[in-house]
Scaffold this motif. Structure first.
Motif, short mmCIF file in Angstrom:
data_model
loop_
_atom_site.label_atom_id
_atom_site.label_comp_id
_atom_site.label_asym_id
_atom_site.label_seq_id
_atom_site.Cartn_x
_atom_site.Cartn_y
_atom_site.Cartn_z
N TYR A 1 40.33 41.25 28.03
CA TYR A 1 40.16 42.44 28.87
C TYR A 1 41.41 43.28 28.66
O TYR A 1 42.47 42.96 29.17
CB TYR A 1 39.99 42.04 30.34
CG TYR A 1 39.51 43.18 31.21
CD1 TYR A 1 38.29 43.81 30.94
CD2 TYR A 1 40.25 43.64 32.29
CE1 TYR A 1 37.84 44.86 31.72
CE2 TYR A 1 39.80 44.69 33.08
CZ TYR A 1 38.59 45.29 32.79
OH TYR A 1 38.12 46.34 33.56
N TRP B 1 30.80 40.00 34.35
CA TRP B 1 30.54 38.90 33.43
C TRP B 1 31.21 39.17 32.09
O TRP B 1 30.97 40.20 31.47
CB TRP B 1 29.03 38.73 33.23
CG TRP B 1 28.30 38.40 34.49
CD1 TRP B 1 27.93 39.27 35.48
CD2 TRP B 1 27.86 37.10 34.91
NE1 TRP B 1 27.29 38.59 36.48
CE2 TRP B 1 27.22 37.27 36.17
CE3 TRP B 1 27.94 35.82 34.36
CZ2 TRP B 1 26.67 36.20 36.87
CZ3 TRP B 1 27.38 34.76 35.07
CH2 TRP B 1 26.75 34.95 36.30
N ASN B 2 32.04 38.23 31.66
CA ASN B 2 32.72 38.39 30.39
C ASN B 2 32.60 37.09 29.61
O ASN B 2 32.57 36.00 30.20
CB ASN B 2 34.19 38.74 30.63
CG ASN B 2 34.81 39.45 29.44
OD1 ASN B 2 34.35 39.31 28.30
ND2 ASN B 2 35.86 40.21 29.70
N VAL C 1 36.40 37.93 38.81
CA VAL C 1 36.84 39.03 39.68
C VAL C 1 38.29 38.79 40.06
O VAL C 1 38.62 37.92 40.84
CB VAL C 1 35.89 39.24 40.90
CG1 VAL C 1 35.59 37.96 41.64
CG2 VAL C 1 36.46 40.27 41.85
N SER D 1 42.57 40.74 39.59
CA SER D 1 43.45 41.81 39.13
C SER D 1 44.65 41.26 38.39
O SER D 1 45.36 41.99 37.71
CB SER D 1 43.94 42.64 40.33
OG SER D 1 42.84 43.18 41.02
N ILE E 1 41.80 50.14 31.16
CA ILE E 1 40.84 49.21 31.76
C ILE E 1 40.83 49.41 33.27
O ILE E 1 41.82 49.84 33.86
CB ILE E 1 41.19 47.73 31.44
CG1 ILE E 1 42.66 47.44 31.80
CG2 ILE E 1 40.90 47.42 29.98
CD1 ILE E 1 43.04 45.99 31.67
N LYS E 2 39.67 49.11 33.87
CA LYS E 2 39.58 49.22 35.32
C LYS E 2 40.04 47.92 35.97
O LYS E 2 39.83 46.84 35.42
CB LYS E 2 38.13 49.52 35.72
CG LYS E 2 37.72 50.90 35.24
CD LYS E 2 36.31 51.22 35.64
CE LYS E 2 35.94 52.59 35.11
NZ LYS E 2 34.58 52.98 35.48
N ILE E 3 40.67 48.05 37.10
CA ILE E 3 41.19 46.89 37.82
C ILE E 3 40.60 46.93 39.23
O ILE E 3 40.69 47.97 39.87
CB ILE E 3 42.72 46.92 37.86
CG1 ILE E 3 43.27 46.97 36.43
CG2 ILE E 3 43.27 45.72 38.60
CD1 ILE E 3 44.76 47.25 36.35
N PRO E 4 40.00 45.85 39.75
CA PRO E 4 39.93 44.51 39.17
C PRO E 4 39.01 44.41 37.94
O PRO E 4 38.14 45.24 37.73
CB PRO E 4 39.37 43.66 40.32
CG PRO E 4 38.80 44.59 41.33
CD PRO E 4 39.39 45.93 41.09
N HIS E 5 39.28 43.36 37.16
CA HIS E 5 38.36 42.93 36.10
C HIS E 5 37.22 42.25 36.85
O HIS E 5 37.40 41.17 37.41
CB HIS E 5 39.09 41.93 35.19
CG HIS E 5 38.21 41.25 34.17
ND1 HIS E 5 38.31 39.91 33.91
CD2 HIS E 5 37.24 41.72 33.36
CE1 HIS E 5 37.44 39.58 32.96
NE2 HIS E 5 36.78 40.67 32.62
N MET E 6 36.08 42.92 36.90
CA MET E 6 35.00 42.44 37.75
C MET E 6 33.71 42.39 36.96
O MET E 6 33.29 43.39 36.40
CB MET E 6 34.85 43.38 38.95
CG MET E 6 33.85 42.90 39.98
SD MET E 6 33.54 44.16 41.22
CE MET E 6 34.99 44.03 42.24
#
Lengths: 197, 251
Positions: free
Chosen positions: A158, A117-118, A140, A142, A110-115
Protein backbone atom coordinates in the motif's frame (compact mmCIF):
# COMPACT_ATOMS: atom_id res chain seq x y z
CA UNK A 1 -8.00 -24.11 23.77
CA UNK A 2 -7.41 -20.50 22.85
CA UNK A 3 -7.04 -17.79 25.46
CA UNK A 4 -7.96 -14.26 24.41
CA UNK A 5 -6.07 -11.53 26.23
CA UNK A 6 -8.82 -9.38 27.68
CA UNK A 7 -7.23 -5.98 28.26
CA UNK A 8 -10.02 -3.72 27.10
CA UNK A 9 -8.68 -2.59 23.73
CA UNK A 10 -11.64 -2.68 21.40
CA UNK A 11 -14.41 -5.13 20.82
CA UNK A 12 -13.77 -8.86 20.64
CA UNK A 13 -17.30 -9.90 19.73
CA UNK A 14 -16.37 -10.49 16.08
CA UNK A 15 -13.35 -12.56 17.06
CA UNK A 16 -15.24 -14.75 19.53
CA UNK A 17 -18.04 -15.14 16.97
CA UNK A 18 -15.56 -16.36 14.36
CA UNK A 19 -14.10 -18.88 16.83
CA UNK A 20 -17.62 -20.06 17.66
CA UNK A 21 -18.43 -20.54 13.97
CA UNK A 22 -15.26 -22.61 13.68
CA UNK A 23 -16.05 -24.60 16.85
CA UNK A 24 -12.70 -23.57 18.32
CA UNK A 25 -13.01 -23.43 22.11
CA UNK A 26 -11.75 -20.29 23.81
CA UNK A 27 -11.68 -18.44 27.11
CA UNK A 28 -10.49 -15.12 28.47
CA UNK A 29 -7.10 -14.23 29.90
CA UNK A 30 -7.42 -11.63 32.64
CA UNK A 31 -4.51 -12.54 34.88
CA UNK A 32 -1.10 -14.13 34.65
CA UNK A 33 -2.35 -17.47 35.95
CA UNK A 34 -5.02 -17.55 33.23
CA UNK A 35 -2.22 -17.82 30.65
CA UNK A 36 -1.50 -21.36 31.91
CA UNK A 37 -5.03 -22.53 31.15
CA UNK A 38 -4.68 -22.28 27.39
CA UNK A 39 -2.54 -23.85 24.67
CA UNK A 40 -2.72 -20.86 22.31
CA UNK A 41 -3.03 -17.14 23.04
CA UNK A 42 -4.60 -14.40 20.91
CA UNK A 43 -3.92 -10.71 21.54
CA UNK A 44 -6.71 -8.76 19.80
CA UNK A 45 -6.84 -5.00 19.48
CA UNK A 46 -8.33 -2.10 17.63
CA UNK A 47 -7.82 1.60 18.10
CA UNK A 48 -4.75 3.46 19.32
CA UNK A 49 -1.54 1.42 19.74
CA UNK A 50 -0.08 3.70 22.42
CA UNK A 51 -3.30 3.58 24.43
CA UNK A 52 -3.57 -0.19 23.92
CA UNK A 53 -0.02 -0.68 25.25
CA UNK A 54 -0.86 1.35 28.36
CA UNK A 55 -3.91 -0.82 28.98
CA UNK A 56 -1.90 -4.00 28.49
CA UNK A 57 0.75 -2.75 30.93
CA UNK A 58 -1.96 -2.06 33.52
CA UNK A 59 -2.99 -5.73 33.42
CA UNK A 60 0.54 -6.78 34.41
CA UNK A 61 0.56 -9.26 31.54
CA UNK A 62 3.46 -7.84 29.50
CA UNK A 63 6.29 -9.79 31.15
CA UNK A 64 4.34 -13.08 31.35
CA UNK A 65 3.34 -12.77 27.66
CA UNK A 66 6.95 -12.14 26.65
CA UNK A 67 7.98 -15.30 28.50
CA UNK A 68 5.42 -17.51 26.73
CA UNK A 69 6.61 -20.50 24.72
CA UNK A 70 3.20 -21.44 23.33
CA UNK A 71 1.84 -20.01 20.06
CA UNK A 72 0.73 -16.38 20.37
CA UNK A 73 -1.16 -14.47 17.66
CA UNK A 74 -1.49 -10.68 17.68
CA UNK A 75 -4.24 -9.29 15.48
CA UNK A 76 -4.10 -5.74 14.06
CA UNK A 77 -3.13 -3.49 17.00
CA UNK A 78 -2.44 -6.76 18.87
CA UNK A 79 0.26 -7.40 16.25
CA UNK A 80 1.64 -3.90 16.61
CA UNK A 81 2.03 -4.51 20.36
CA UNK A 82 4.55 -7.23 19.52
CA UNK A 83 6.84 -4.71 17.82
CA UNK A 84 9.58 -2.55 19.29
CA UNK A 85 7.93 0.86 18.93
CA UNK A 86 4.90 2.55 17.39
CA UNK A 87 4.72 6.01 15.90
CA UNK A 88 1.13 6.08 17.13
CA UNK A 89 1.51 7.94 20.41
CA UNK A 90 5.32 7.58 20.01
CA UNK A 91 5.09 4.61 22.34
CA UNK A 92 7.36 1.69 23.19
CA UNK A 93 5.69 -1.66 22.53
CA UNK A 94 6.53 -5.11 23.97
CA UNK A 95 9.60 -5.48 21.73
CA UNK A 96 9.11 -9.16 21.00
CA UNK A 97 9.60 -8.70 17.26
CA UNK A 98 12.31 -6.04 16.72
CA UNK A 99 10.57 -4.04 13.98
CA UNK A 100 8.82 -0.67 14.04
CA UNK A 101 5.18 0.31 13.59
CA UNK A 102 4.95 3.38 11.39
CA UNK A 103 2.36 5.77 9.99
CA UNK A 104 1.46 5.46 6.31
CA UNK A 105 2.79 8.37 4.29
CA UNK A 106 -0.03 10.28 2.63
CA UNK A 107 2.48 11.96 0.36
CA UNK A 108 2.61 8.67 -1.51
CA UNK A 109 -0.85 9.47 -2.85
CA UNK A 110 -2.62 6.88 -0.72
CA UNK A 111 -5.71 7.30 1.41
CA UNK A 112 -5.44 6.71 5.13
CA UNK A 113 -6.71 4.50 6.72
CA UNK A 114 -5.78 1.61 4.45
CA UNK A 115 -9.27 0.16 4.43
CA UNK A 116 -10.57 -2.80 2.49
CA UNK A 117 -9.43 -6.02 0.84
CA UNK A 118 -5.83 -6.33 -0.24
CA UNK A 119 -3.89 -9.34 -1.43
CA UNK A 120 -1.00 -10.78 0.45
CA UNK A 121 2.09 -12.53 -0.80
CA UNK A 122 2.74 -15.21 1.80
CA UNK A 123 5.73 -17.42 2.33
CA UNK A 124 4.04 -20.77 2.94
CA UNK A 125 4.16 -20.42 6.70
CA UNK A 126 1.96 -22.97 8.51
CA UNK A 127 -0.31 -20.08 9.49
CA UNK A 128 -1.27 -19.80 5.80
CA UNK A 129 -1.64 -23.51 5.10
CA UNK A 130 -4.39 -24.06 2.53
CA UNK A 131 -4.58 -20.33 1.75
CA UNK A 132 -3.82 -19.65 -1.90
CA UNK A 133 -1.09 -17.09 -2.41
CA UNK A 134 -2.29 -13.55 -3.23
CA UNK A 135 -5.60 -14.18 -1.48
CA UNK A 136 -7.23 -11.01 -0.23
CA UNK A 137 -7.72 -10.20 3.42
CA UNK A 138 -9.58 -7.36 5.10
CA UNK A 139 -7.39 -4.55 6.43
CA UNK A 140 -8.25 -1.41 8.33
CA UNK A 141 -5.33 0.49 9.79
CA UNK A 142 -3.38 3.74 9.54
CA UNK A 143 -0.11 2.40 10.95
CA UNK A 144 1.87 -0.48 9.48
CA UNK A 145 4.75 -2.75 10.35
CA UNK A 146 7.84 -2.06 8.33
CA UNK A 147 8.95 -4.83 6.04
CA UNK A 148 11.80 -6.88 7.44
CA UNK A 149 12.73 -10.08 5.57
CA UNK A 150 13.80 -11.82 8.80
CA UNK A 151 10.35 -11.70 10.37
CA UNK A 152 8.02 -11.18 7.41
CA UNK A 153 5.81 -14.17 6.58
CA UNK A 154 3.33 -12.28 4.35
CA UNK A 155 3.72 -9.00 2.51
CA UNK A 156 1.09 -6.58 1.30
CA UNK A 157 1.56 -3.38 -0.60
CA UNK A 158 0.00 0.00 0.00
CA UNK A 159 2.11 2.83 -1.30
CA UNK A 160 5.02 0.52 -0.56
CA UNK A 161 5.41 -3.03 0.74
CA UNK A 162 4.72 -3.67 4.42
CA UNK A 163 4.38 -6.74 6.61
CA UNK A 164 0.87 -8.20 6.57
CA UNK A 165 2.09 -10.95 8.87
CA UNK A 166 5.22 -11.55 10.94
CA UNK A 167 6.66 -14.36 12.98
CA UNK A 168 9.40 -14.65 15.54
CA UNK A 169 9.66 -18.06 17.22
CA UNK A 170 6.24 -18.79 18.76
CA UNK A 171 4.97 -15.24 18.24
CA UNK A 172 2.82 -14.47 15.21
CA UNK A 173 1.14 -11.26 14.15
CA UNK A 174 -1.31 -10.39 11.39
CA UNK A 175 -2.20 -6.84 10.41
CA UNK A 176 -5.46 -7.80 8.70
CA UNK A 177 -8.57 -9.03 10.48
CA UNK A 178 -8.90 -12.80 9.97
CA UNK A 179 -12.29 -12.68 11.72
CA UNK A 180 -13.52 -10.37 8.93
CA UNK A 181 -11.66 -11.88 6.00
CA UNK A 182 -14.17 -14.41 4.75
CA UNK A 183 -13.25 -18.06 4.37
CA UNK A 184 -9.50 -17.38 4.08
CA UNK A 185 -9.53 -15.58 7.41
CA UNK A 186 -11.40 -18.42 9.07
CA UNK A 187 -8.85 -20.85 7.68
CA UNK A 188 -6.04 -18.80 9.19
CA UNK A 189 -7.67 -18.88 12.64
CA UNK A 190 -8.11 -22.63 12.29
CA UNK A 191 -4.45 -23.00 11.27
CA UNK A 192 -3.35 -20.99 14.28
CA UNK A 193 -5.40 -23.17 16.60
CA UNK A 194 -3.66 -26.22 15.10
CA UNK A 195 -0.10 -24.90 15.52
CA UNK A 196 2.04 -27.26 17.54
CA UNK A 197 3.31 -26.05 20.86
CA UNK B 1 -3.46 -4.12 -4.72
CA UNK B 2 -6.33 -2.69 -2.72
CA UNK B 3 -9.64 -3.73 -4.25
CA UNK B 4 -12.57 -1.49 -5.04
CA UNK B 5 -15.39 -2.52 -2.73
CA UNK B 6 -18.97 -3.46 -3.63
CA UNK B 7 -21.39 -2.76 -0.80
CA UNK B 8 -25.06 -3.77 -0.69
CA UNK B 9 -27.15 -1.58 1.61
CA UNK B 10 -30.04 -3.00 3.62
CA UNK B 11 -32.76 -0.94 5.27
CA UNK B 12 -33.87 -2.44 8.55
CA UNK B 13 -36.80 -1.60 10.76
CA UNK B 14 -37.50 -3.25 14.12
CA UNK B 15 -34.75 -5.75 13.38
CA UNK B 16 -36.24 -6.79 10.02
CA UNK B 17 -35.20 -5.86 6.50
CA UNK B 18 -37.68 -3.69 4.66
CA UNK B 19 -38.18 -3.07 0.93
CA UNK B 20 -38.89 -6.10 -1.13
CA UNK B 21 -36.07 -8.47 -1.67
CA UNK B 22 -36.17 -10.97 -4.44
CA UNK B 23 -33.68 -13.72 -3.80
CA UNK B 24 -35.10 -17.02 -4.98
CA UNK B 25 -33.44 -19.16 -2.39
CA UNK B 26 -34.21 -17.03 0.66
CA UNK B 27 -36.36 -18.65 3.28
CA UNK B 28 -37.12 -15.37 4.97
CA UNK B 29 -36.47 -12.21 2.96
CA UNK B 30 -37.08 -10.11 6.05
CA UNK B 31 -34.32 -11.74 8.06
CA UNK B 32 -31.28 -9.45 7.94
CA UNK B 33 -28.99 -12.24 9.08
CA UNK B 34 -29.94 -14.61 6.30
CA UNK B 35 -29.78 -11.87 3.72
CA UNK B 36 -26.41 -10.68 4.98
CA UNK B 37 -25.04 -14.19 4.86
CA UNK B 38 -26.33 -14.59 1.32
CA UNK B 39 -24.59 -11.40 0.23
CA UNK B 40 -21.35 -12.51 1.86
CA UNK B 41 -21.58 -15.79 -0.08
CA UNK B 42 -22.08 -13.87 -3.32
CA UNK B 43 -18.88 -11.92 -2.73
CA UNK B 44 -20.08 -8.63 -1.26
CA UNK B 45 -17.04 -6.94 0.29
CA UNK B 46 -18.91 -5.21 3.06
CA UNK B 47 -22.49 -4.49 4.09
CA UNK B 48 -24.26 -1.39 5.29
CA UNK B 49 -27.37 -1.62 7.46
CA UNK B 50 -29.47 1.49 7.70
CA UNK B 51 -31.73 1.36 10.73
CA UNK B 52 -34.93 3.28 10.09
CA UNK B 53 -36.70 2.22 13.28
CA UNK B 54 -38.37 5.25 14.76
CA UNK B 55 -39.62 3.91 18.08
CA UNK B 56 -37.98 4.27 21.46
CA UNK B 57 -37.42 0.54 21.68
CA UNK B 58 -35.11 0.77 18.70
CA UNK B 59 -31.89 0.34 20.58
CA UNK B 60 -32.66 -3.07 22.00
CA UNK B 61 -33.86 -4.62 18.74
CA UNK B 62 -31.08 -3.06 16.72
CA UNK B 63 -28.41 -4.32 19.07
CA UNK B 64 -29.82 -7.83 19.01
CA UNK B 65 -29.83 -7.69 15.21
CA UNK B 66 -26.25 -6.42 15.08
CA UNK B 67 -25.15 -9.25 17.35
CA UNK B 68 -26.87 -11.86 15.21
CA UNK B 69 -25.28 -10.44 12.08
CA UNK B 70 -21.83 -10.37 13.69
CA UNK B 71 -22.22 -13.97 14.82
CA UNK B 72 -22.90 -15.17 11.28
CA UNK B 73 -21.04 -12.79 9.00
CA UNK B 74 -17.37 -13.16 8.10
CA UNK B 75 -17.08 -9.80 6.32
CA UNK B 76 -17.18 -6.29 7.78
CA UNK B 77 -20.36 -4.30 8.20
CA UNK B 78 -21.48 -0.79 9.06
CA UNK B 79 -24.61 0.26 10.88
CA UNK B 80 -26.20 3.68 10.58
CA UNK B 81 -29.37 5.43 11.60
CA UNK B 82 -30.26 7.23 14.80
CA UNK B 83 -26.79 7.22 16.38
CA UNK B 84 -26.46 10.46 18.33
CA UNK B 85 -24.25 9.68 21.32
CA UNK B 86 -21.00 7.95 22.24
CA UNK B 87 -23.04 5.44 24.24
CA UNK B 88 -25.11 4.51 21.15
CA UNK B 89 -21.91 3.92 19.21
CA UNK B 90 -20.21 1.97 21.97
CA UNK B 91 -23.15 -0.41 22.31
CA UNK B 92 -22.98 -1.12 18.58
CA UNK B 93 -19.20 -1.59 18.66
CA UNK B 94 -19.50 -4.05 21.51
CA UNK B 95 -22.16 -5.93 19.56
CA UNK B 96 -19.75 -6.54 16.70
CA UNK B 97 -20.33 -3.63 14.31
CA UNK B 98 -17.13 -2.72 12.47
CA UNK B 99 -18.18 0.84 11.69
CA UNK B 100 -21.00 3.18 12.43
CA UNK B 101 -22.38 5.74 10.06
CA UNK B 102 -23.63 9.11 11.25
CA UNK B 103 -25.49 11.65 9.17
CA UNK B 104 -27.82 14.31 10.61
CA UNK B 105 -26.40 13.95 14.12
CA UNK B 106 -23.01 15.00 12.74
CA UNK B 107 -24.50 18.00 10.95
CA UNK B 108 -26.32 19.13 14.08
CA UNK B 109 -23.34 18.43 16.32
CA UNK B 110 -20.06 18.23 14.37
CA UNK B 111 -18.04 17.59 17.52
CA UNK B 112 -19.69 14.15 17.64
CA UNK B 113 -17.34 13.12 14.81
CA UNK B 114 -14.34 14.19 16.85
CA UNK B 115 -15.60 12.53 20.03
CA UNK B 116 -16.31 9.23 18.25
CA UNK B 117 -12.93 9.25 16.49
CA UNK B 118 -11.12 9.89 19.77
CA UNK B 119 -13.06 7.20 21.60
CA UNK B 120 -12.99 4.43 18.98
CA UNK B 121 -10.55 5.45 16.23
CA UNK B 122 -11.20 7.09 12.88
CA UNK B 123 -11.66 3.71 11.18
CA UNK B 124 -14.92 3.30 13.11
CA UNK B 125 -16.53 6.56 11.95
CA UNK B 126 -18.26 6.82 8.60
CA UNK B 127 -19.86 10.18 7.88
CA UNK B 128 -22.82 9.80 5.52
CA UNK B 129 -23.67 12.87 3.47
CA UNK B 130 -26.85 13.31 1.44
CA UNK B 131 -26.37 15.91 -1.25
CA UNK B 132 -28.66 17.65 -3.70
CA UNK B 133 -28.01 20.29 -6.33
CA UNK B 134 -29.72 23.60 -5.49
CA UNK B 135 -29.19 26.62 -7.78
CA UNK B 136 -26.03 25.08 -9.14
CA UNK B 137 -24.56 24.33 -5.70
CA UNK B 138 -24.27 20.94 -4.02
CA UNK B 139 -25.94 21.37 -0.65
CA UNK B 140 -26.08 18.95 2.29
CA UNK B 141 -29.61 17.71 2.97
CA UNK B 142 -31.14 15.87 5.89
CA UNK B 143 -34.17 13.62 6.28
CA UNK B 144 -33.67 11.78 3.02
CA UNK B 145 -33.27 14.94 0.99
CA UNK B 146 -36.32 16.74 2.34
CA UNK B 147 -34.51 19.22 4.56
CA UNK B 148 -31.87 21.53 3.14
CA UNK B 149 -29.03 22.76 5.35
CA UNK B 150 -26.78 25.78 4.96
CA UNK B 151 -23.78 23.57 4.35
CA UNK B 152 -22.17 23.21 0.96
CA UNK B 153 -21.40 19.55 0.42
CA UNK B 154 -17.72 19.83 -0.44
CA UNK B 155 -17.02 22.16 2.50
CA UNK B 156 -18.84 19.89 4.92
CA UNK B 157 -16.92 16.84 3.76
CA UNK B 158 -13.59 18.64 4.24
CA UNK B 159 -14.69 19.59 7.72
CA UNK B 160 -15.83 16.05 8.51
CA UNK B 161 -12.42 14.73 7.45
CA UNK B 162 -10.61 17.27 9.60
CA UNK B 163 -12.77 16.32 12.61
CA UNK B 164 -11.85 12.65 12.30
CA UNK B 165 -14.17 10.92 9.82
CA UNK B 166 -12.54 7.71 8.61
CA UNK B 167 -14.67 7.38 5.50
CA UNK B 168 -17.31 9.34 3.59
CA UNK B 169 -20.51 7.77 2.26
CA UNK B 170 -21.76 10.26 -0.31
CA UNK B 171 -25.31 9.84 -1.63
CA UNK B 172 -26.55 12.04 -4.43
CA UNK B 173 -30.26 12.56 -3.82
CA UNK B 174 -30.63 13.79 -7.42
CA UNK B 175 -29.38 10.43 -8.66
CA UNK B 176 -30.77 8.16 -5.94
CA UNK B 177 -33.57 5.96 -7.22
CA UNK B 178 -33.16 7.11 -10.84
CA UNK B 179 -30.98 4.17 -11.93
CA UNK B 180 -29.27 6.60 -14.29
CA UNK B 181 -25.80 6.27 -12.87
CA UNK B 182 -23.71 7.79 -10.08
CA UNK B 183 -22.90 11.50 -9.81
CA UNK B 184 -19.40 11.01 -11.16
CA UNK B 185 -18.60 14.70 -11.40
CA UNK B 186 -19.16 15.42 -7.72
CA UNK B 187 -17.76 12.07 -6.55
CA UNK B 188 -14.51 12.68 -8.37
CA UNK B 189 -14.15 16.18 -6.96
CA UNK B 190 -14.77 14.90 -3.44
CA UNK B 191 -12.52 11.86 -3.76
CA UNK B 192 -9.67 14.07 -4.94
CA UNK B 193 -10.16 16.69 -2.25
CA UNK B 194 -9.83 14.38 0.77
CA UNK B 195 -7.42 11.73 1.95
CA UNK B 196 -9.90 9.20 3.36
CA UNK B 197 -11.91 6.59 1.43
CA UNK B 198 -15.14 7.59 -0.34
CA UNK B 199 -18.15 5.33 -0.94
CA UNK B 200 -20.27 6.32 -3.94
CA UNK B 201 -24.03 5.99 -3.53
CA UNK B 202 -27.14 6.89 -5.46
CA UNK B 203 -28.04 6.09 -9.03
CA UNK B 204 -26.76 2.56 -9.70
CA UNK B 205 -28.95 0.93 -12.33
CA UNK B 206 -26.67 -1.23 -14.41
CA UNK B 207 -23.20 -2.73 -14.47
CA UNK B 208 -21.84 0.09 -16.65
CA UNK B 209 -22.58 2.58 -13.89
CA UNK B 210 -20.21 0.78 -11.55
CA UNK B 211 -17.53 0.55 -14.23
CA UNK B 212 -17.97 4.25 -14.92
CA UNK B 213 -17.75 5.36 -11.30
CA UNK B 214 -14.56 3.38 -10.73
CA UNK B 215 -12.90 4.37 -14.00
CA UNK B 216 -13.87 8.04 -13.95
CA UNK B 217 -13.61 8.91 -10.28
CA UNK B 218 -11.27 8.20 -7.41
CA UNK B 219 -13.90 6.55 -5.21
CA UNK B 220 -12.96 3.45 -3.23
CA UNK B 221 -16.31 1.69 -3.03
CA UNK B 222 -19.79 1.72 -4.53
CA UNK B 223 -22.99 1.12 -2.61
CA UNK B 224 -26.38 0.13 -3.97
CA UNK B 225 -29.60 -1.38 -2.74
CA UNK B 226 -32.34 -2.31 -5.18
CA UNK B 227 -30.15 -3.56 -8.05
CA UNK B 228 -28.74 -6.12 -5.65
CA UNK B 229 -31.91 -6.91 -3.70
CA UNK B 230 -33.92 -7.67 -6.82
CA UNK B 231 -31.13 -9.70 -8.34
CA UNK B 232 -30.91 -7.29 -11.28
CA UNK B 233 -27.15 -7.25 -10.92
CA UNK B 234 -25.68 -10.41 -9.41
CA UNK B 235 -22.51 -9.48 -7.51
CA UNK B 236 -20.28 -12.21 -9.04
CA UNK B 237 -21.24 -11.02 -12.54
CA UNK B 238 -20.68 -7.37 -11.58
CA UNK B 239 -17.22 -8.15 -10.25
CA UNK B 240 -16.21 -10.18 -13.29
CA UNK B 241 -17.26 -7.26 -15.51
CA UNK B 242 -15.27 -4.80 -13.39
CA UNK B 243 -12.25 -7.05 -13.64
CA UNK B 244 -12.50 -7.01 -17.45
CA UNK B 245 -11.95 -3.27 -17.19
CA UNK B 246 -8.88 -3.84 -15.02
CA UNK B 247 -10.64 -2.51 -11.95
CA UNK B 248 -9.17 -4.35 -8.94
CA UNK B 249 -11.85 -6.45 -7.25
CA UNK B 250 -11.97 -9.36 -4.85
CA UNK B 251 -13.21 -12.45 -6.66
Amino acid sequence: MIGIVNYGAGNIFSLTSALERLSIPFGMVNTETDLDKYTHIIIPGVGHAGAAMKKLEQTGLVAPIKALKKPVLGICVGMQLLTEHSEEGNADMMNIVPVKTRLFDKNQGIKIPHMGWNNIDHKNNSLFEGVENLTQFYFVHSYFIEYNPTFDIATASYGKPFSAAVQKDNFYGVQFHPEKSGIAGERLLKNFSNLKQ
Amino acid sequence: MLSKRIIPCLDVKDGRTVKGVNFVDLKDAGDPVELAWQYAQQGADELVFLDITATHERRGTTIEMVKSVARQLNIPFTIGGGITTIADAEALLNSGADKISINSAAVRNPSLIEDLAKAFGVQFVVVAVDTKLVNGKNMVHLNGGRLITELETEDWILKAESLGAGEILLTSMDHDGTKNGFDCLLLDKVARSINIPVIASGGAGKVEHFTEVFLETGVDAALAASVFHFGEIPIPYLKSELKKHNIPVRL
